[in-house]
Design an enzyme around this catalytic site. Structure first.
Site, PDB file in Angstrom:
ATOM      1  N   ARG A  91       0.832  -1.199   0.000  1.00  0.00           N
ATOM      2  CA  ARG A  91       0.000   0.000   0.000  1.00  0.00           C
ATOM      3  C   ARG A  91       0.874   1.259   0.000  1.00  0.00           C
ATOM      4  NH1 ARG A  91      -3.608  -1.451   5.188  1.00  0.00           N
ATOM      5  NH2 ARG A  91      -1.704  -2.615   5.633  1.00  0.00           N
ATOM      6  N   LYS A 120       1.687   1.880   7.523  1.00  0.00           N
ATOM      7  CA  LYS A 120       2.004   1.039   8.678  1.00  0.00           C
ATOM      8  C   LYS A 120       2.869   1.760   9.694  1.00  0.00           C
ATOM      9  CE  LYS A 120       0.786  -2.409   9.346  1.00  0.00           C
ATOM     10  NZ  LYS A 120      -0.545  -2.778   9.950  1.00  0.00           N
ATOM     11  N   TYR A 158      -1.128   4.133  10.874  1.00  0.00           N
ATOM     12  CA  TYR A 158      -1.496   3.107  11.851  1.00  0.00           C
ATOM     13  C   TYR A 158      -0.315   2.909  12.768  1.00  0.00           C
ATOM     14  CZ  TYR A 158      -5.560   1.787   9.034  1.00  0.00           C
ATOM     15  OH  TYR A 158      -6.743   1.792   8.356  1.00  0.00           O
ATOM     16  N   HIS A 176      -0.787   1.127  16.362  1.00  0.00           N
ATOM     17  CA  HIS A 176      -1.008  -0.086  17.189  1.00  0.00           C
ATOM     18  C   HIS A 176      -0.007  -0.167  18.340  1.00  0.00           C
ATOM     19  CE1 HIS A 176      -3.753  -1.437  14.082  1.00  0.00           C
ATOM     20  NE2 HIS A 176      -2.805  -1.366  13.174  1.00  0.00           N
ATOM     21  N   GLU A 216      -5.955   4.492  13.949  1.00  0.00           N
ATOM     22  CA  GLU A 216      -6.901   3.532  14.519  1.00  0.00           C
ATOM     23  C   GLU A 216      -7.563   3.994  15.808  1.00  0.00           C
ATOM     24  OE1 GLU A 216      -3.623   3.085  14.448  1.00  0.00           O
ATOM     25  OE2 GLU A 216      -2.934   2.354  16.385  1.00  0.00           O
ATOM     26  N   ASP A 252      -2.832  -7.310  15.142  1.00  0.00           N
ATOM     27  CA  ASP A 252      -2.127  -6.020  15.171  1.00  0.00           C
ATOM     28  C   ASP A 252      -2.272  -5.327  16.523  1.00  0.00           C
ATOM     29  OD1 ASP A 252      -4.767  -5.413  14.812  1.00  0.00           O
ATOM     30  OD2 ASP A 252      -4.475  -4.090  13.103  1.00  0.00           O
TER      31      ASP A 252
HETATM   32  N1  LIG Z   1      -4.592  -7.907  10.770  1.00  0.00           N
HETATM   33  C1  LIG Z   1      -4.933  -6.900   9.982  1.00  0.00           C
HETATM   34  O1  LIG Z   1      -4.417  -6.745   8.875  1.00  0.00           O
HETATM   35  C2  LIG Z   1      -5.985  -5.946  10.398  1.00  0.00           C
HETATM   36  C3  LIG Z   1      -6.416  -5.980  11.687  1.00  0.00           C
HETATM   37  N2  LIG Z   1      -7.436  -5.177  12.103  1.00  0.00           N
HETATM   38  C4  LIG Z   1      -7.806  -5.315  13.522  1.00  0.00           C
HETATM   39  O2  LIG Z   1      -9.015  -6.057  13.682  1.00  0.00           O
HETATM   40  C5  LIG Z   1      -9.511  -5.788  15.006  1.00  0.00           C
HETATM   41  C6  LIG Z   1     -11.036  -5.528  14.925  1.00  0.00           C
HETATM   42  O3  LIG Z   1     -11.259  -4.270  14.293  1.00  0.00           O
HETATM   43  P1  LIG Z   1     -12.732  -3.707  14.015  1.00  0.00           P
HETATM   44  O4  LIG Z   1     -13.637  -4.785  13.602  1.00  0.00           O
HETATM   45  O5  LIG Z   1     -12.572  -2.517  13.153  1.00  0.00           O
HETATM   46  O6  LIG Z   1     -13.177  -3.224  15.464  1.00  0.00           O
HETATM   47  P2  LIG Z   1     -14.663  -2.876  15.945  1.00  0.00           P
HETATM   48  O7  LIG Z   1     -14.506  -1.936  17.086  1.00  0.00           O
HETATM   49  O8  LIG Z   1     -15.525  -2.499  14.778  1.00  0.00           O
HETATM   50  O9  LIG Z   1     -15.220  -4.284  16.464  1.00  0.00           O
HETATM   51  C7  LIG Z   1     -14.678  -4.936  17.578  1.00  0.00           C
HETATM   52  C8  LIG Z   1     -15.795  -5.704  18.258  1.00  0.00           C
HETATM   53  O10 LIG Z   1     -15.203  -6.532  19.276  1.00  0.00           O
HETATM   54  C9  LIG Z   1     -16.138  -6.619  20.299  1.00  0.00           C
HETATM   55  N3  LIG Z   1     -15.490  -7.152  21.494  1.00  0.00           N
HETATM   56  C10 LIG Z   1     -14.632  -6.542  22.348  1.00  0.00           C
HETATM   57  N4  LIG Z   1     -14.267  -7.403  23.314  1.00  0.00           N
HETATM   58  C11 LIG Z   1     -14.900  -8.582  23.053  1.00  0.00           C
HETATM   59  C12 LIG Z   1     -14.956  -9.846  23.701  1.00  0.00           C
HETATM   60  N5  LIG Z   1     -14.254 -10.084  24.829  1.00  0.00           N
HETATM   61  N6  LIG Z   1     -15.732 -10.843  23.153  1.00  0.00           N
HETATM   62  C13 LIG Z   1     -16.430 -10.600  22.027  1.00  0.00           C
HETATM   63  N7  LIG Z   1     -16.444  -9.413  21.382  1.00  0.00           N
HETATM   64  C14 LIG Z   1     -15.692  -8.428  21.898  1.00  0.00           C
HETATM   65  C15 LIG Z   1     -16.678  -5.214  20.428  1.00  0.00           C
HETATM   66  O11 LIG Z   1     -17.918  -5.156  21.135  1.00  0.00           O
HETATM   67  C16 LIG Z   1     -16.827  -4.815  18.950  1.00  0.00           C
HETATM   68  O12 LIG Z   1     -18.126  -5.079  18.452  1.00  0.00           O
HETATM   69  C17 LIG Z   1      -8.675  -4.598  15.504  1.00  0.00           C
HETATM   70  O13 LIG Z   1      -7.663  -5.058  16.372  1.00  0.00           O
HETATM   71  C18 LIG Z   1      -8.080  -4.029  14.255  1.00  0.00           C
HETATM   72  O14 LIG Z   1      -6.896  -3.287  14.476  1.00  0.00           O
HETATM   73  C19 LIG Z   1      -8.081  -4.327  11.254  1.00  0.00           C
HETATM   74  C20 LIG Z   1      -7.663  -4.227   9.937  1.00  0.00           C
HETATM   75  C21 LIG Z   1      -6.536  -4.989   9.425  1.00  0.00           C
HETATM   76  C1  LIG Z   2      -5.313  -1.654  10.282  1.00  0.00           C
HETATM   77  C2  LIG Z   2      -4.005  -2.179   9.907  1.00  0.00           C
HETATM   78  O1  LIG Z   2      -3.192  -2.414  10.740  1.00  0.00           O
HETATM   79  C3  LIG Z   2      -3.701  -2.436   8.520  1.00  0.00           C
HETATM   80  O2  LIG Z   2      -4.502  -2.101   7.646  1.00  0.00           O
HETATM   81  O3  LIG Z   2      -2.628  -2.996   8.258  1.00  0.00           O
HETATM   82 MG   LIG Z   3      -2.375  -4.269  11.010  1.00  0.00          MG
END
Ligand SMILES: NC(=O)C1=CN([C@@H]2O[C@H](COP(=O)(O)OP(=O)(O)OC[C@H]3O[C@@H](n4cnc5c(N)ncnc54)[C@H](O)[C@@H]3O)[C@@H](O)[C@H]2O)C=CC1
Ligand SMILES: CC(=O)C(=O)O
Ligand SMILES: [Mg+2]
Length: 373
Positions: free
Chosen positions: A15, A75, A94, A96, A118, A270
Site C-alpha cells: 500500500r 504502517k 497506523y 497499534h 486507529e 495487530d
Molecule cells: N490484521 C490486519 O491486517 C488488520 C487488523 N485489524 C484489527 O481487527 C480488530 C477488529 O477491528 P474492528 O472490527 O474494526 O473493530 P470494531 O470496534 O468495529 O469491532 C470490535 C468488536 O469486538 C467486540 N469485542 C470486544 N471485546 C470482546 C470480547 N471479549 N468478546 C467478544 N467481542 C468483543 C466489540 O464489542 C466490537 O463489536 C482490531 O484489532 C483491528 O486493528 C483491522 C484491519 C486490518
Molecule cells: C489496520 C491495519 O493495521 C492495517 O490495515 O494494516
Molecule cells: Mg495491522
C-alpha cells in the site's frame, strides 16, 4: 505545509498512504508534497501520476524525511524510520502502540507528535480510519481461512460450502464489529454455517436484524467461547478494545478442545492478538501450526490487496490529512474531540489513556498539552 509520502517497507506491504488524487487535493491548496520514488508502484500508481498531481519525486529517503513537517504512512514505522523521525515532525499512520512496547518507547524518545489512524473516533462510536481496512481484512479473513482448511496447509480438509449431502464448514467470528461483520458476510456468501459472538448486545441486535436469521448471534462468555472452540472448523478473531491490547480469549489449553485441522485466523493480531498462541506473521509465511491447529496471523492483511486497500484508505484519511495540512496538528485537534483521540504521543509523553494503561504508565492530560503548545 511540507508533506512526505514514504514508500512502505514492512514485509509484503504494497500500500501507499496517498493516491495521486489525494496529492492533487493538497498541492492545489498550496502544500508541498514529496513522494518517495516508487512509493505507489505496488498499488498501481507510477511516479509520473504523482508528478502530474503536483508532487516532487524524491529518491533520497533521508532527505525526504528530513524535509518534512508532516509524514503520512500506512504502517507503523520500522526501526530505520523511527531513527529518521524528529521532534518537530508529525507522523500520521497506523501505530497499534499497545501491542508494541519497544516501538512505543523508541517513538517517545524522538519527541515527535504521533497520531494514530486507529484511535480516531466518530459520532456513532465507530473508528472511521480503521473501518476501511477492517472491511478489507474481514473479507480476506474468510478467504485465508478457507485456504488454511485445505489439507496441504495442515487443515482438516473441509470445503467451506460443503456439497449437497455434506454439511458446510462451521465458522465462528468472535467480535461482531467491522472485521467481524465483513467476515460473517463472506462466510455466508460461501455457504458456511456462521455464528457471531460479541459482548455488545446492541451490536448483536444490529447483526440479527440485518441478516434475518441467516447467522446465529451469541453473547460472548467463556462458556460460549469454549463451545465455539469445540464446534468450529474456522474461528476468526475480530475483537477490539480501542487503543488497548487485545484480550486473550482462546488459551493454549483450549486448543485441545478443538478438532485437529481447525483454523484460527487472528485479525486482531495487530493489537497483540486474541488467541494465546498467536504470533504475528507476514504474507511471506502467513500460517503455522500449534497443537494441530492452523494459525493465520498476518498483521497487515490489506497490504496484499494493495490496489483496493490504498484507494479505500486514502478515501478515508484524506479529509483528516487536509485538516492537518491546513491548520497544523494543534489547531486541527483542538477543534475536534474525535481527532484528539488519535493523538498517541507528543513531546516525549504518552497521550492516549489505553496505550498508557497497556504499559502501566500515566497519561499526559491532552488538554494540558494543548495549553503548553
Ligand atoms: N490484521 C490486519 O491486517 C488488520 C487488523 N485489524 C484489527 O481487527 C480488530 C477488529 O477491528 P474492528 O472490527 O474494526 O473493530 P470494531 O470496534 O468495529 O469491532 C470490535 C468488536 O469486538 C467486540 N469485542 C470486544 N471485546 C470482546 C470480547 N471479549 N468478546 C467478544 N467481542 C468483543 C466489540 O464489542 C466490537 O463489536 C482490531 O484489532 C483491528 O486493528 C483491522 C484491519 C486490518
Ligand atoms: C489496520 C491495519 O493495521 C492495517 O490495515 O494494516
Ligand atoms: Mg495491522
Amino acid at each position: 505545509m511540507k508533506i512526505a509520502i514514504p514508500a512502505e517497507i514492512k514485509n509484503h506491504e504494497y500500500r501507499v498512504s496517498m493516491t495521486p488524487a489525494g496529492v492533487r487535493e493538497l498541492t492545489e491548496r498550496g502544500h508541498t508534497v514529496a513522494v518517495e520514488r516508487g512509493a505507489g508502484v505496488g498499488s498501481g500508481y507510477p511516479d509520473d501520476a504523482y508528478e502530474q498531481a503536483g508532487a516532487r519525486i524524491e529518491s533520497d529517503v533521508d532527505a525526504l524525511w528530513a524535509g518534512a513537517e508532516l509524514i503520512i504512512k500506512v504502517k507503523e514505522p520500522q526501526p530505520v524510520e523511527v531513527a529518521r523521525l524528529e521532534a518537530h515532525q508529525t507522523l500520521f499512520a497506523y501505530l497499534h502502540l499497545a501491542a508494541d512496547e519497544a516501538l512505543t518507547r523508541s517513538l517517545l524518545k524522538t519527541g515527535a507528535t504521533c497520531i494514530a489512524y486507529e484511535t480516531i473516533t466518530d459520532d456513532h462510536g465507530g473508528l472511521p480510519l480503521l473501518a476501511p481496512m477492517s472491511g478489507v481484512a474481514g473479507r480476506m479473513a474468510v478467504q485465508a481461512g478457507a485456504h488454511c482448511l485445505e489439507k496441504a496447509q495442515g487443515g482438516a480438509g473441509i470445503l467451506m460450502s460443503g456439497v449437497p449431502g455434506v454439511a458446510p464448514a462451521r465458522v465462528t467470528v468472535i467480535g461482531g464489529g467491522v472485521v467481524g461483520e465483513n467476515a460473517a458476510r463472506m462466510a455466508l456468501g460461501l455457504g458456511a454455517d456462521v455464528t457471531v459472538l460479541d459482548r455488545s448486545l446492541a451490536r448483536l441486535e444490529v447483526l440479527d436484524q440485518r441478516y434475518q436469521g441467516r447467522l446465529r448471534t451469541v453473547y460472548s462468555t467463556r462458556d460460549a467461547i469454549e463451545a465455539a472452540a469445540r464446534d468450529s472448523d474456522l474461528i476468526v478473531g475480530a475483537v477490539l478494545v480501542p487503543g488497548a491490547s487485545a484480550p486473550r480469549l482462546i488459551t493454549r489449553e483450549m486448543l485441545s478442545m478443538m478438532k485437529p485441522g481447525s483454523v484460527l485466523v487472528d485479525v486482531a493480531i495487530d493489537q497483540g492478538g486474541c488467541f494465546e498462541t498467536s504470533r504475528a506473521t507476514t504474507h511471506a509465511d502467513p500460517a503455522y501450526i500449534v497443537d494441530d491447529i492452523v494459525h493465520y496471523c498476518v498483521a497487515n492483511m490489506p497490504g496484499a490487496v494493495a490496489r483496493t486497500s490504498t484507494q479505500a484508505l486514502s478515501n478515508a484519511t484524506l479529509p483528516w490529512i487536509v485538516r492537518l495540512a491546513e491548520h497544523g496538528w494543534q489547531e486541527a485537534l483542538a477543534e475536534d474531540e474525535h481527532f484528539r483521540r488519535g493523538l498517541n504521543l507528543t513531546g516525549g509523553a504518552l497521550a492516549h489513556p489505553a496505550v498508557a494503561e497497556a504499559f502501566g504508565e500515566s497519561c499526559a492530560s491532552v488538554e494540558a498539552l494543548f495549553e503548553r503548545g
